[in-house]
Scaffold this motif. Structure first.
Motif, mmCIF file in Angstrom:
data_model
loop_
_atom_site.group_PDB
_atom_site.id
_atom_site.type_symbol
_atom_site.label_atom_id
_atom_site.label_comp_id
_atom_site.label_asym_id
_atom_site.label_seq_id
_atom_site.Cartn_x
_atom_site.Cartn_y
_atom_site.Cartn_z
ATOM 1 N N LEU A 201 0.826 -1.200 0.000
ATOM 2 C CA LEU A 201 0.000 0.000 0.000
ATOM 3 C C LEU A 201 0.864 1.255 0.000
ATOM 4 O O LEU A 201 1.890 1.331 0.690
ATOM 5 N N CYS A 202 0.461 2.223 -0.776
ATOM 6 C CA CYS A 202 1.151 3.511 -0.814
ATOM 7 C C CYS A 202 0.114 4.581 -1.161
ATOM 8 O O CYS A 202 -1.015 4.260 -1.553
ATOM 9 N N PRO A 203 0.435 5.855 -1.038
ATOM 10 C CA PRO A 203 -0.559 6.903 -1.280
ATOM 11 C C PRO A 203 -1.191 6.858 -2.670
ATOM 12 O O PRO A 203 -2.332 7.289 -2.845
ATOM 13 N N THR A 204 -0.475 6.344 -3.671
ATOM 14 C CA THR A 204 -1.002 6.349 -5.034
ATOM 15 C C THR A 204 -1.939 5.184 -5.334
ATOM 16 O O THR A 204 -2.690 5.231 -6.313
ATOM 17 N N ASN A 205 -1.899 4.116 -4.518
ATOM 18 C CA ASN A 205 -2.773 2.970 -4.818
ATOM 19 C C ASN A 205 -3.796 2.667 -3.716
ATOM 20 O O ASN A 205 -4.624 1.769 -3.881
ATOM 21 N N ALA A 206 -3.743 3.397 -2.608
ATOM 22 C CA ALA A 206 -4.620 3.088 -1.473
ATOM 23 C C ALA A 206 -6.097 3.238 -1.839
ATOM 24 O O ALA A 206 -6.934 2.422 -1.430
ATOM 25 N N CYS A 207 -6.437 4.243 -2.625
ATOM 26 C CA CYS A 207 -7.843 4.445 -2.992
ATOM 27 C C CYS A 207 -8.350 3.287 -3.849
ATOM 28 O O CYS A 207 -9.472 2.800 -3.648
ATOM 29 N N ASP A 208 -7.530 2.854 -4.802
ATOM 30 C CA ASP A 208 -7.919 1.718 -5.639
ATOM 31 C C ASP A 208 -8.080 0.452 -4.797
ATOM 32 O O ASP A 208 -8.983 -0.357 -5.036
ATOM 33 N N ALA A 209 -7.202 0.274 -3.827
ATOM 34 C CA ALA A 209 -7.292 -0.903 -2.952
ATOM 35 C C ALA A 209 -8.564 -0.865 -2.119
ATOM 36 O O ALA A 209 -9.210 -1.896 -1.893
ATOM 37 N N LEU A 210 -8.962 0.313 -1.688
ATOM 38 C CA LEU A 210 -10.188 0.444 -0.900
ATOM 39 C C LEU A 210 -11.415 0.103 -1.752
ATOM 40 O O LEU A 210 -12.320 -0.613 -1.300
ATOM 41 N N VAL A 211 -11.442 0.579 -2.982
ATOM 42 C CA VAL A 211 -12.549 0.250 -3.888
ATOM 43 C C VAL A 211 -12.609 -1.249 -4.138
ATOM 44 O O VAL A 211 -13.685 -1.861 -4.136
ATOM 45 N N LEU A 212 -11.448 -1.860 -4.341
ATOM 46 C CA LEU A 212 -11.392 -3.308 -4.572
ATOM 47 C C LEU A 212 -11.966 -4.067 -3.378
ATOM 48 O O LEU A 212 -12.752 -5.010 -3.544
ATOM 49 N N ALA A 213 -11.593 -3.661 -2.169
ATOM 50 C CA ALA A 213 -12.071 -4.339 -0.966
ATOM 51 C C ALA A 213 -13.583 -4.222 -0.829
ATOM 52 O O ALA A 213 -14.270 -5.186 -0.466
ATOM 53 N N VAL A 214 -14.120 -3.055 -1.138
ATOM 54 C CA VAL A 214 -15.565 -2.846 -1.025
ATOM 55 C C VAL A 214 -16.308 -3.664 -2.083
ATOM 56 O O VAL A 214 -17.341 -4.289 -1.801
ATOM 57 N N LEU A 215 -15.811 -3.679 -3.302
ATOM 58 C CA LEU A 215 -16.463 -4.430 -4.380
ATOM 59 C C LEU A 215 -16.567 -5.915 -4.052
ATOM 60 O O LEU A 215 -17.520 -6.587 -4.460
ATOM 61 N N HIS A 216 -15.596 -6.426 -3.314
ATOM 62 C CA HIS A 216 -15.570 -7.861 -3.022
ATOM 63 C C HIS A 216 -15.933 -8.165 -1.563
ATOM 64 O O HIS A 216 -15.650 -9.265 -1.076
#
Length: 482
Positions: free
Chosen positions: A408-423
């Motif tokens: 995790l880093c500042p540039t990918n954290a938002c995408d990771a959060l969306v991924l977690a919510v979608l699944h």
């Protein structure tokens, strides 16, 4: 970071100044900087020494320049330090490397103290990295790279050879390489073209023989190619046939049949994935089990790569992957349900996969057969996570989740959060939220967060609410007297 290089004595294609490179790894403490190790078994500048370098990848995050302290070590057969040197603190720019050209004498590693440095022909190297303060006392990454020697052979039988009036052609396809063979009409020259190389191949040798009437082989030519030649694309070489071929037709054309035998040797470098933690050793049992597991993984990898006895196909829009029902069913309850009930996949012998790319399906199958993942980055790990969730391969989903948390880093954290919510992954979601709140100064000032607030306002609001409630819970209670 530890890196095991198996079968290192088979690196005969390497010359001075040529290196083996580890898979890249991400160091979160260095603003998600991506690093890799480079080893020069035949020397960096002096062929009498093994060179050892730390490289910063060009496509990494973080500032243009970072300052790192690092220590190199070769580990002995019991995990003890066989050789250790601490390098001076260096400033690393992107796509730059620093290290030690004369880390250890080659004679000591490969000859005089071989048993200590290369147990079971495996060299284990370690690089410890830190910025300030005390260096860490344990590794968080473990990679394995195997140098593998593979042998292949095939026979080209040319019927009614004496009556042929023009050149003849044959093609042979292997999972690693394709051959295009052309024999001219005078039977005095054979052209061999090799195409479609697997990028893992570093060395090829091919020996060609004639099989006589008694089944004996007589070699009439061979050729060797090393790594620099393989990068050129198509490889071709011409072999003149022996003059005695046409002089003794009864021996070399029995029943008007010409039999040509081709034997080739391939040396490949394969990254076998990573482990974040080391197994606990109890009376040597784990070591023995690990070795047996490695053999099993290699056998199943061959089963997948060669498609031996496959009875099912996974089909994307552009590629078909041979597979085995039994193995798919054992690893995925979704596949097991497909093949156990009256669904179209049970009878048509294929499964259409339209929602994942070729690379993702390949990586999923690779894990199904070998229980390993290779060269993961955030993007392909996210896609693999989604595939694992769809086909309920829970162990793969958990491994991808652990990997995503680690990088995790500042540039990918938002995408990771969306991924977690979608699944619907509350564990991953909570980990990402905790990271964002810890690194809120960097995250909230990033363009990614601004875009995230526009596209996912509810998720952004939930996260800000969590920050506020956490702060309130941390406030000290007032005393009654106040």
């Amino acid at each position: 970071m530890r890196w095991k290089i198996e079968n290192i004595s088979h690196c005969w294609w390497l010359k001075k100044g040529e290196r083996l490179q580890s898979p890249a790894f991400v160091v979160d403490a260095l603003e998600a900087t991506k690093l890799s190790l480079g080893l020069y078994p035949v020397g960096h500048t002096d062929e009498n020494y093994v060179g050892f370098f730390l490289n910063r990848e060009g496509d990494c995050n973080g500032p243009e320049v970072i300052e790192i302290c690092y220590q190199f070590a070769f580990l002995g057969k019991d995990g003890s330090i066989a050789k250790e040197m601490t390098a001076a603190k260096n400033k690393f720019m992107k796509n730059e490397g620093w290290g030690l050209s004369n880390f250890e004498r080659r004679e000591r590693v490969f000859i005089t103290e071989r048993e200590e440095f290369l147990p079971e022909d495996t060299l284990t190297v370690q690089c410890t990295i830190w910025t300030t303060g005390e260096k860490p006392d344990k590794s968080t990454h473990l990679f394995a790279t195997a140098v593998k020697v593979k042998r292949r052979s095939f026979v080209w039988k040319i019927d009614k050879a004496n009556t042929l009036k023009s050149c003849i052609r044959n093609k042979f396809k292997d999972n690693l390489i394709d051959f295009d063979l052309v024999l001219n009409e005078a039977f005095d020259r054979l052209d061999i073209n090799m195409t479609s190389f697997d990028e893992a191949i570093k060395y090829i040798s091919c020996n060609t023989s004639i099989i006589d009437s008694e089944g004996r082989k007589k070699s009439f030519g061979s050729k060797k190619y090393f790594s620099p030649h393989l990068k050129e694309g198509v490889l071709s070489f011409m072999l003149p046939f022996p003059e005695m071929l046409m002089e003794d037709k009864s021996r070399y054309f029995p029943n008007d049949l010409l039999s040509l035998d081709f034997e080739f040797v391939l040396a490949t470098v394969e990254h076998l994935g990573c482990r974040l933690k080391y197994p606990k050793l109890e009376n040597g049992v784990a070591g023995e089990k690990s070795q047996n597991t490695a053999v099993l993984i290699a056998d199943f990898k061959l089963l997948y790569n060669d498609g031996i006895f496959s009875d099912m196909e996974l089909r994307t829009s552009t590629k078909t992957f041979p597979a085995h029902k039994a193995i798919l069913s054992a690893r995925s309850p979704v596949f097991r349900n497909m093949f156990s009930h009256e669904m179209k996949e049970k009878n048509c012998r294929y499964v259409d996969i339209t929602d994942f790319e070729d690379e993702t399906v390949h990586r999923m199958l690779q894990y199904i057969y070998t229980d390993s993942m290779e060269n993961l980055q955030f993007e392909n790990a996210s896609k693999l996570y989604a595939a694992a969730d769809k086909y309920q391969i829970l162990s793969l989903k958990n491994m991808c989740s652990s990997f995503l948390k680690e990088i995790l880093c500042p540039t990918n954290a938002c995408d990771a959060l969306v991924l977690a919510v979608l699944h619907n992954d509350d564990d991953l979601k909570s980990s990402v939220q905790d990271y964002v709140l810890r690194q809120r100064k960097q995250v909230f000032c990033s363009q990614e967060w601004k875009d995230f607030m526009s596209t996912h306002p509810k998720l952004a609001l939930d996260l800000m609410y969590r920050k506020i409630t956490n702060n309130k819970m941390c406030l000290p209670r007032k005393r009654k007297s106040e």
